[in-house]
Design a protein around this motif. Structure first.
Motif, mmCIF file in Angstrom:
data_model
loop_
_atom_site.group_PDB
_atom_site.id
_atom_site.type_symbol
_atom_site.label_atom_id
_atom_site.label_comp_id
_atom_site.label_asym_id
_atom_site.label_seq_id
_atom_site.Cartn_x
_atom_site.Cartn_y
_atom_site.Cartn_z
ATOM 1 N N LEU A 260 0.802 -1.217 0.000
ATOM 2 C CA LEU A 260 0.000 0.000 0.000
ATOM 3 C C LEU A 260 0.836 1.269 0.000
ATOM 4 O O LEU A 260 0.334 2.352 -0.263
ATOM 5 C CB LEU A 260 -0.923 0.021 1.223
ATOM 6 N N MET A 265 1.289 5.884 -6.677
ATOM 7 C CA MET A 265 0.005 5.351 -7.121
ATOM 8 C C MET A 265 -0.624 4.474 -6.033
ATOM 9 O O MET A 265 -1.824 4.548 -5.781
ATOM 10 C CB MET A 265 0.186 4.517 -8.402
ATOM 11 N N SER A 266 0.221 3.657 -5.395
ATOM 12 C CA SER A 266 -0.298 2.775 -4.334
ATOM 13 C C SER A 266 -0.852 3.608 -3.187
ATOM 14 O O SER A 266 -1.918 3.310 -2.641
ATOM 15 C CB SER A 266 0.810 1.864 -3.805
ATOM 16 N N GLY A 269 -4.122 5.067 -4.165
ATOM 17 C CA GLY A 269 -5.137 4.031 -4.118
ATOM 18 C C GLY A 269 -5.543 3.710 -2.688
ATOM 19 O O GLY A 269 -6.726 3.568 -2.375
ATOM 20 N N ALA A 270 -4.552 3.649 -1.803
ATOM 21 C CA ALA A 270 -4.830 3.334 -0.396
ATOM 22 C C ALA A 270 -5.689 4.424 0.236
ATOM 23 O O ALA A 270 -6.598 4.139 1.027
ATOM 24 C CB ALA A 270 -3.518 3.176 0.367
ATOM 25 N N LEU A 272 -7.921 6.157 -1.150
ATOM 26 C CA LEU A 272 -9.306 6.021 -1.583
ATOM 27 C C LEU A 272 -10.071 4.978 -0.776
ATOM 28 O O LEU A 272 -11.284 5.031 -0.657
ATOM 29 C CB LEU A 272 -9.361 5.614 -3.068
ATOM 30 N N MET A 273 -9.337 4.006 -0.236
ATOM 31 C CA MET A 273 -10.028 2.895 0.417
ATOM 32 C C MET A 273 -9.748 2.823 1.907
ATOM 33 O O MET A 273 -9.737 1.752 2.492
ATOM 34 C CB MET A 273 -9.671 1.572 -0.272
ATOM 35 N N SER A 276 -12.086 0.612 4.288
ATOM 36 C CA SER A 276 -11.845 -0.818 4.044
ATOM 37 C C SER A 276 -10.533 -1.268 4.670
ATOM 38 O O SER A 276 -10.436 -2.341 5.257
ATOM 39 C CB SER A 276 -11.729 -1.111 2.543
ATOM 40 N N GLY B 269 -9.606 2.366 -5.845
ATOM 41 C CA GLY B 269 -8.278 2.389 -5.224
ATOM 42 C C GLY B 269 -7.441 1.203 -5.658
ATOM 43 O O GLY B 269 -6.251 1.327 -5.959
ATOM 44 N N MET B 273 -3.568 0.600 -7.910
ATOM 45 C CA MET B 273 -2.365 -0.040 -7.405
ATOM 46 C C MET B 273 -2.205 -1.462 -7.912
ATOM 47 O O MET B 273 -1.667 -2.325 -7.205
ATOM 48 C CB MET B 273 -2.349 0.005 -5.880
#
Lengths: 360, 360
Positions: A260, A265-266, A269-270, A272-273, A276, B269, B273
């Motif tokens: 993550l 980019m990771s 992305g992390a 955004l979530m 979760s 997300g 990734m």
């Protein structure tokens, strides 16, 4: 079937464990914040409890304090604890359950001492030799009960059978599943030496309790596969399995974190979530499964890892409340008694097999 | 120190395992695609191999075929296999190593038969009683070697000592770390019955090989913690631990997947990734750690899980190549011989302790 949790009381041995009273008080706070409804009786040195509470507040209408001067050391042998721990927090907390002032007790202290004192003060359920430490293990079908996970290093076939009966009754009480699937932990290969004991236990179990959904031998990966509800093993193997699973969860948790945060980019992305991921992190944290009910005692005793942090202690308290709300003690007593009533006299050649297996 | 991998040859028992020749051929393909440089000698029924290759091509300049009619059944007892398997693919593949035509052999077949045949044809390294199945376990420091993971259910203290010596030499050969840390797998509690054997092994090990960095007892969670390099245990416990870790990895992999697909934001997300997640997925897949070198034999034998899918088989082939490129056999032989030379006569009271421990 479940009791109103706000009518329950849990005794807490504040002095046990490697991280001292502050961790226990912090754990109580976390549990209350998480929605724990029970009252808590904090047992231990008043001054230490007060000091911890000065840093982490606990509401007076939810907690009371019982002073106990002595502390069972983490390395005290059980026999020593029995002789010298009458004034200890562990003893006093157990006595809260004995006297009916609490529905259960949670301790992070010396496991051997806890078992010995609980056994002396609460006594065993009739028909059970020794208490079994059980673990509620997350699995693909929700949870599996595994026992023994460290209280009984050497076991007889009969003790394995008792573990199976208790584990099955426990699972039935907690989930109301009518026929929990029970397995004996073994390795895949069939005809190796060393599992004569397990084979004998399987035979005895089938004969002693034909009502049970005993599915036979299961392997280590089956514990969490969702294909079994109750896994029975000796305390050495169970403890190794439990600790191995914890270590694996920590390792994989680290890998997830690496994935993550590997690059921009990771990380995006992390971000955004987040919800979760927070849920995933809690799920993967071994602290969330902390808390081993000792089955077979005539009272609810939950052992928390000695090294428990507040999160782990909170988990143990929440588990204790959950157990206290369900009639698992009665289920275990009834089932053990039913099985004893139905007991079939084993023919002599089986008794010889048992002696041979025990001597191996 | 490492050999040029393109000069190596691996013999592959195509007929072993639950998933048949196609899985093995597909595994070879995956390994070659992943960068495997060795030549492969495919051993088994020519027609079955040809059929599998008609679906999955393998380059003729990298593979050759040796016909063997017989197949060792997955449930054959080792003694039966020894008597009746002379024409089997497993036997013929092992003989490739015996004759020096291959640097190592990979098989998914019946473990007991593999050990028995390999022992008969390749012989043991002098000073080692029985081969040990080892596993290379991912840990926070990279990898840890764990042995025995299922070949030796009952062990003596001396065998545990041999495992420690072999595991340490193996780790040293593979990583060139000068002093691998070696631990004996145990549970936390000190004075419980049942680990008399392990305590005795610890004592013998310290006396037999004072050069070794033996750190004492380690627990199940230490295997992957990065605090130990070689973990020694009996085959029952090791197999349970290994399978439990695999099951935990699968369970947690499922949780990660759930977290990534929980809702639209999570999926968005996850999309950002993808490369990180692909890498994480492979890392968490138990198939990526498939492949157990059997240490103690006078030749390289890698056992792949019976139920191996092509990904697992590819892992086993890649591991075999890695091992074949390093002088681990020589390291084990030298170290065992050195320890034997330094052997100290244990005084009589220790021999009595050993007898008492063995009888317990």
């Amino acid at each position: 079937m479940a009791l109103d949790r706000s009518t329950l009381t849990l005794a807490v041995d504040v002095m046990g464990g490697d991280n001292g009273p502050q961790a226990v008080i912090d754990g109580c706070r976390l549990a209350l914040d998480d929605g724990l409804q029970s009252k808590l009786v904090l047992v231990g040195q008043e001054s230490a409890i007060a000091e911890a509470r000065s840093r982490t507040s606990l509401p007076d209408d939810r907690v009371s304090v019982i002073h106990a001067e002595g502390v069972v050391a983490m390395d005290d042998k059980p026999a020593k604890a029995l002789r010298r721990a009458k004034d200890s927090s562990m003893w006093a907390a157990i006595d809260q359950v004995k006297e009916g002032a609490a529905n259960g007790i949670v301790s992070c202290g010396n496991t051997g001492a806890l078992m010995a004192i609980a056994r002396m003060r609460l006594k065993m359920i009739e028909g059970v030799d020794r208490p079994a430490a059980s673990a509620l293990w997350p699995s693909m079908s929700g949870k599996a009960v595994v026992l023994d996970v460290g209280a009984n290093v050497d076991v007889t076939a009969d003790q394995l059978v008792q573990f199976a009966i208790m584990g099955e009754a426990f699972f039935r009480a907690m989930t109301e599943k009518e026929k929990p699937r029970v397995g004996l932990l073994n390795i895949g290969e069939e005809d190796l030496k060393g599992n004569a004991l397990i084979k004998h236990a399987a035979k005895v179990l089938r004969e002693a309790d034909p009502e049970m959904d005993f599915i036979g031998f299961v392997e280590g990966n089956d514990i969490s596969s969702g294909e079994v509800d109750v896994v029975v093993t000796d305390g050495f193997t169970g403890n190794i399995a439990l600790k191995t699973a914890e270590g694996t969860a920590r390792l994989l948790g680290g890998w997830v974190k690496e994935a993550l945060t590997a690059n921009l980019m990771s990380k995006m992305g992390a971000a955004l979530m987040m919800p979760s991921l927070k849920k995933l992190k809690d799920r993967m944290d071994p602290a969330s499964v902390n808390g081993a009910p000792l089955l077979g005692l005539n009272g609810l005793v939950v052992k928390s890892h000695g090294g428990s942090e507040p999160e782990g202690i909170a988990s143990a308290l929440e588990l204790a409340e959950e157990l206290a709300a369900h009639p698992f003690l009665d289920q275990i007593k009834e089932t053990i008694a039913d099985v004893a009533d139905r007991a079939v006299e084993l023919p002599t050649d089986d008794e010889e097999t048992a002696s041979a297996a025990a001597a191996e």
